[in-house]
Scaffold this motif. Structure first.
Motif, short mmCIF file in Angstrom:
data_model
loop_
_atom_site.label_atom_id
_atom_site.label_comp_id
_atom_site.label_asym_id
_atom_site.label_seq_id
_atom_site.Cartn_x
_atom_site.Cartn_y
_atom_site.Cartn_z
N ALA A 76 2.47 0.82 8.71
CA ALA A 76 2.69 -0.01 7.49
C ALA A 76 1.50 0.48 6.51
CB ALA A 76 2.61 -1.32 7.52
N THR A 77 1.72 0.83 5.17
CA THR A 77 0.94 1.42 4.24
C THR A 77 1.06 0.47 3.10
OG1 THR A 77 1.37 3.57 5.25
CG2 THR A 77 -0.08 3.51 3.06
N TYR A 78 0.03 -0.29 2.81
CA TYR A 78 -0.20 -1.17 1.72
C TYR A 78 -0.77 -0.51 0.49
CZ TYR A 78 1.28 -4.09 5.57
OH TYR A 78 1.67 -4.64 6.68
N ALA A 79 -0.59 -0.54 -0.63
CA ALA A 79 -1.14 -0.15 -2.12
C ALA A 79 -1.11 -1.51 -3.17
CB ALA A 79 -0.65 0.99 -2.44
N LEU A 80 -2.57 -1.76 -3.44
CA LEU A 80 -2.43 -2.70 -4.39
C LEU A 80 -2.20 -2.28 -5.67
CD1 LEU A 80 -3.65 -5.66 -4.33
CD2 LEU A 80 -5.95 -4.72 -5.11
N ASN A 81 -1.10 -3.03 -6.42
CA ASN A 81 -0.91 -2.93 -7.75
C ASN A 81 -1.64 -3.54 -8.75
OD1 ASN A 81 1.69 -1.37 -7.41
ND2 ASN A 81 2.40 -3.34 -6.78
#
Ligand SMILES: *[C@@H]1O[C@H](CO)[C@@H](O)[C@H](O)[C@H]1NC(C)=O
Ligand SMILES: *[C@@H]1O[C@H](CO)[C@@H](O)[C@H](O)[C@H]1NC(C)=O
Length: 200
Positions: A76-81
């Motif tokens: 899983a790859t998460y990126a903060l908006n």
């Protein structure tokens, strides 16, 4: 009304009263059982999303409807908006073919300091039209943000995640034990096969 009919009525009245007593006892019992299940897992407090985002490898999980059962190298790859939501990309490989699904995570209650997120996906992945919202509760996170256990209130979903694609047996045992301590049935837990060299 003749005697036989009267007796019949009396008997049916009595039996429905008895049935009612039994049914209400049953529901009391069920309520008690429900009450026990009602104690939801404990959730991490004060999650720092900036530190939490990035890539996580799935070390083990309970089978879910969304991801293929025989997937390998699942991650899983998460990126903060900028608006505080988190873009989610789940990837897995089946027979060398990449499967992916994108979603968005956001805090369920912005005023709570508990790591209770909602995760919204659109299905089917190839043609995303139907939104599905699930719970993403962080149940455990080590101080260095290297290991994470993710689940939800119903204890049907469980993900053991790590920053590295492999964890040693001792760490793995400890992580599984944490899930057990949170009331999880881990008999169906599947260790996710991870290659020595993760895909690009
Ligand atoms: C994506 O993976 C995360 C755990 O890494 C999980 O919580 C979520 O349910 C997964 N979503 C789908 C649609 O597979
Ligand atoms: C937040 O930003 C992301 C990325 O720009 C966007 O996809 C999402 O719809 C936004 N959500 C809200 C609630 O503003």
């Amino acid at each position: 009304m003749d005697g036989a009919k009267g007796l019949f009525l009396l008997v049916s009245l009595l039996s429905s009263m008895l049935a009612c007593v039994l049914c209400s006892r049953g529901s009391i019992l069920r309520l008690e059982t429900f009450h026990q299940l009602d104690n939801v897992p404990t959730v991490v407090k004060g999650l720092d999303l900036e530190r939490y985002v990035g890539r996580w490898y799935e070390i083990a999980s309970l089978p879910t409807f969304f991801m293929p059962k025989d997937g390998t190298d699942t991650r899983a790859t998460y990126a903060l908006n900028k608006n505080g939501t988190v873009d989610v990309l789940n990837e897995t490989w089946v027979n060398g073919k990449r499967n992916s699904i994108k979603g968005i995570a956001y805090k369920d209650d912005p005023n709570s300091d508990e790591a209770k997120l909602k995760l919204k996906f659109y299905v089917p992945p190839e043609f995303p039209i139907f939104p599905i919202v699930g719970d993403y509760w962080v149940l455990y996170l080590d101080a260095d943000y290297q290991y994470s256990i993710v689940g939800g209130p119903s204890r049907k979903s469980l993900f053991i995640l790590s920053r590295k694609s492999h964890v040693d047996d001792e760490t793995y045992k400890q992580l599984v034990q944490k899930a057990v301590d949170e009331g999880y049935d881990v008999s169906n837990l599947r260790k996710t096969p991870q290659s020595d060299t993760p895909p690009q």
